[in-house]
Scaffold this motif. Structure first.
Motif, PDB file in Angstrom:
ATOM      1  N   LYS A  48       0.807  -1.215   0.000  1.00 19.48           N
ATOM      2  CA  LYS A  48       0.000   0.000   0.000  1.00 19.48           C
ATOM      3  C   LYS A  48       0.843   1.270   0.000  1.00 19.48           C
ATOM      4  O   LYS A  48       0.398   2.329  -0.465  1.00 19.48           O
ATOM      5  N   LEU A  49       2.054   1.188   0.539  1.00 20.66           N
ATOM      6  CA  LEU A  49       2.941   2.356   0.510  1.00 20.66           C
ATOM      7  C   LEU A  49       3.432   2.614  -0.913  1.00 20.66           C
ATOM      8  O   LEU A  49       3.435   3.753  -1.394  1.00 20.66           O
ATOM      9  N   THR A  50       3.851   1.552  -1.599  1.00 22.89           N
ATOM     10  CA  THR A  50       4.263   1.691  -2.994  1.00 22.89           C
ATOM     11  C   THR A  50       3.101   2.185  -3.848  1.00 22.89           C
ATOM     12  O   THR A  50       3.275   2.993  -4.765  1.00 22.89           O
ATOM     13  N   PHE A  51       1.915   1.700  -3.525  1.00 25.68           N
ATOM     14  CA  PHE A  51       0.702   2.076  -4.245  1.00 25.68           C
ATOM     15  C   PHE A  51       0.441   3.586  -4.131  1.00 25.68           C
ATOM     16  O   PHE A  51       0.157   4.262  -5.131  1.00 25.68           O
ATOM     17  N   ARG A  52       0.553   4.112  -2.924  1.00 21.96           N
ATOM     18  CA  ARG A  52       0.325   5.552  -2.737  1.00 21.96           C
ATOM     19  C   ARG A  52       1.390   6.385  -3.468  1.00 21.96           C
ATOM     20  O   ARG A  52       1.088   7.444  -4.019  1.00 21.96           O
ATOM     21  N   ARG A  53       2.600   5.893  -3.489  1.00 26.22           N
ATOM     22  CA  ARG A  53       3.654   6.621  -4.212  1.00 26.22           C
ATOM     23  C   ARG A  53       3.391   6.595  -5.710  1.00 26.22           C
ATOM     24  O   ARG A  53       3.620   7.590  -6.413  1.00 26.22           O
ATOM     25  N   LEU A  54       2.907   5.461  -6.216  1.00 25.69           N
ATOM     26  CA  LEU A  54       2.591   5.357  -7.639  1.00 25.69           C
ATOM     27  C   LEU A  54       1.539   6.380  -8.046  1.00 25.69           C
ATOM     28  O   LEU A  54       1.655   7.021  -9.099  1.00 25.69           O
ATOM     29  N   LEU A  55       0.522   6.542  -7.200  1.00 25.53           N
ATOM     30  CA  LEU A  55      -0.601   7.414  -7.552  1.00 25.53           C
ATOM     31  C   LEU A  55      -0.403   8.865  -7.150  1.00 25.53           C
ATOM     32  O   LEU A  55      -1.303   9.689  -7.344  1.00 25.53           O
ATOM     33  N   ALA A  56       0.765   9.196  -6.601  1.00 23.03           N
ATOM     34  CA  ALA A  56       1.009  10.567  -6.169  1.00 23.03           C
ATOM     35  C   ALA A  56       0.768  11.606  -7.275  1.00 23.03           C
ATOM     36  O   ALA A  56       0.258  12.700  -6.995  1.00 23.03           O
TER      37      ALA A  56
END
Length: 393
Positions: free
Chosen positions: A89-97
């Motif tokens: 979920k952390l990588t996910f939030r960075r992807l969608l930044a």
């Protein structure tokens, strides 16, 4: 090709594999689940060779557990990287930044929870494992005084479920604390085709009993749900697909839409549709369109034709999580058949071993679209009346 893994494979999926000669990998897990060699089946070595020779081969799983096999055997493909973009979920939030530059979130280790000042992110917020599944370890915090109680619940709740799934599925070594996403919640099954275009195979509204409910009790779909959201969700997925570079890739998406119509994703689950063969099976039962076959054979639902024959009908998945207040191993039996009689038209009843998993099973239903009272009832039921406790004398 299909990778089967625990905890469950539906008869509907088994039938699709046999009837359509779908390529399924004969892993140890698949054999344990009852798969024998069928037309189109592949050995593990044949599956790896297939991906080496044709990197565009489509891969579909029924379970988060199969991610481990992908990581171990398909490291030469783009799949492990694509999985991690969404599963963490952390990588996910960075992807969608780039799409959500103002979204607030914070990584936190479990042992640091007692030292955390929740004002760092502001209220309200939600705490969940960075890698998680099935609402396990998810807690809402709406006021500062709720934080100590959540800390206690977290320690107790994660002690047992964390052993049910491998680290690729549920990893409680790291948590994400993020702002609560408001609005109506939806679950979407979709896949990206060979050109990277999203194809939606179902849209379900996630119903809740209250503003603080985080359970997975009821998911509802039907003509209005599909028609009102198909275009805007397809556009959203197209934006995500471009950021992640997705092609030939299935996903199960959870998102919310606020009153202004803004779409904010909660999570995107890679390489599968809904867990436990739920959302994809409901699609087949309700709409006569099989998403498993559709993804592997590049088929698209004709929603106009499908919905024209389903007017006035709503379809639901009822997730019978253990809300009785009793430990699973203290319950002798659960009367799922009696519970199913409370519904207008059950389409399928699927019991689950409640001593091994934190739920009693699933019921798939057809309901009159203008009368959802039975769904409102089950949303608020603690299911205690259907559980028979063991005699401990």
């Amino acid at each position: 090709m299909i990778l089967l893994d625990h905890p469950y494979v539906s008869e509907l999926l088994f039938r699709a594999i046999a009837d359509h000669n779908l390529p399924v990998v004969l892993t140890p897990a698949a054999r344990e689940l009852g798969l024998t060699k069928v037309s189109g089946s592949l050995t593990e070595d044949e599956a790896v060779a297939l991906l080496r020779n044709n990197p565009d081969t489509r891969v579909l799983t029924n379970s988060e557990n199969a991610i481990g096999w992908v990581a171990e055997n398909l490291g030469f493909t783009s799949l492990p990287k694509s999985i991690d973009l969404f599963k963490n979920k952390l990588t996910f939030r960075r992807l969608l930044a780039p799409l959500y530059p103002d979204f607030r979130y914070l990584e936190i280790a479990p042992e640091a929870a007692t030292l955390l000042d929740p004002q760092q992110i502001g209220h309200p917020f939600v705490l969940k494992p960075a890698v998680g599944f099935f609402s396990l370890g998810v807690h809402m915090v709406t006021r500062p005084e709720e934080w100590p109680q959540v800390q206690e619940k977290l320690a107790l709740q994660l002690a047992s479920p964390s052993r049910l799934y491998p680290a690729e599925v549920l990893d409680t070594s790291s948590f994400i604390l993020e702002e609560i996403i408001t609005g109506t919640e939806y679950a979407i099954d979709a896949y990206f085709d060979g050109d990277g275009h999203p194809v939606i195979t179902n849209i379900l509204e996630h119903l809740f009993s209250s503003a603080t409910d985080v359970s997975d009790r009821v998911y509802l779909t039907g003509e209005d749900t599909i028609r009102n959201n198909l275009d805007r969700f397809t556009g959203f997925l197209a934006d995500v697909g471009k950021l992640a570079g997705l092609k030939n890739f299935p996903v199960h998406v959870e998102l919310r839409v606020d009153e202004a119509g803004k779409i904010v994703p909660i999570e995107i689950n890679p390489l599968r549709f809904g867990g436990w063969c739920t959302t994809a099976d409901l699609t087949a039962l309700a709409f006569g369109f099989n998403p498993y076959v559709a993804f592997l054979e590049d088929l698209r639902p004709d929603w106009e034709a499908i919905l024209s024959t389903r007017k006035g009908k709503a379809y639901s998945i009822v997730v019978l999580d253990n809300s009785t207040g009793l430990a699973g191993n203290s319950i002798l039996s659960f009367a799922i058949e009696d519970l199913a009689k409370r519904f207008h038209k059950p389409l399928a009843i699927r019991p689950v071993n409640h001593t091994r998993h934190p739920l009693f099973g699933f019921i798939f239903t057809e309901t009159p679209a203008d009368d959802l009272s039975e769904l409102n009832w089950i949303l608020h039921s603690d299911l205690r009346e259907f559980a028979v406790a063991r005699d401990v004398r």
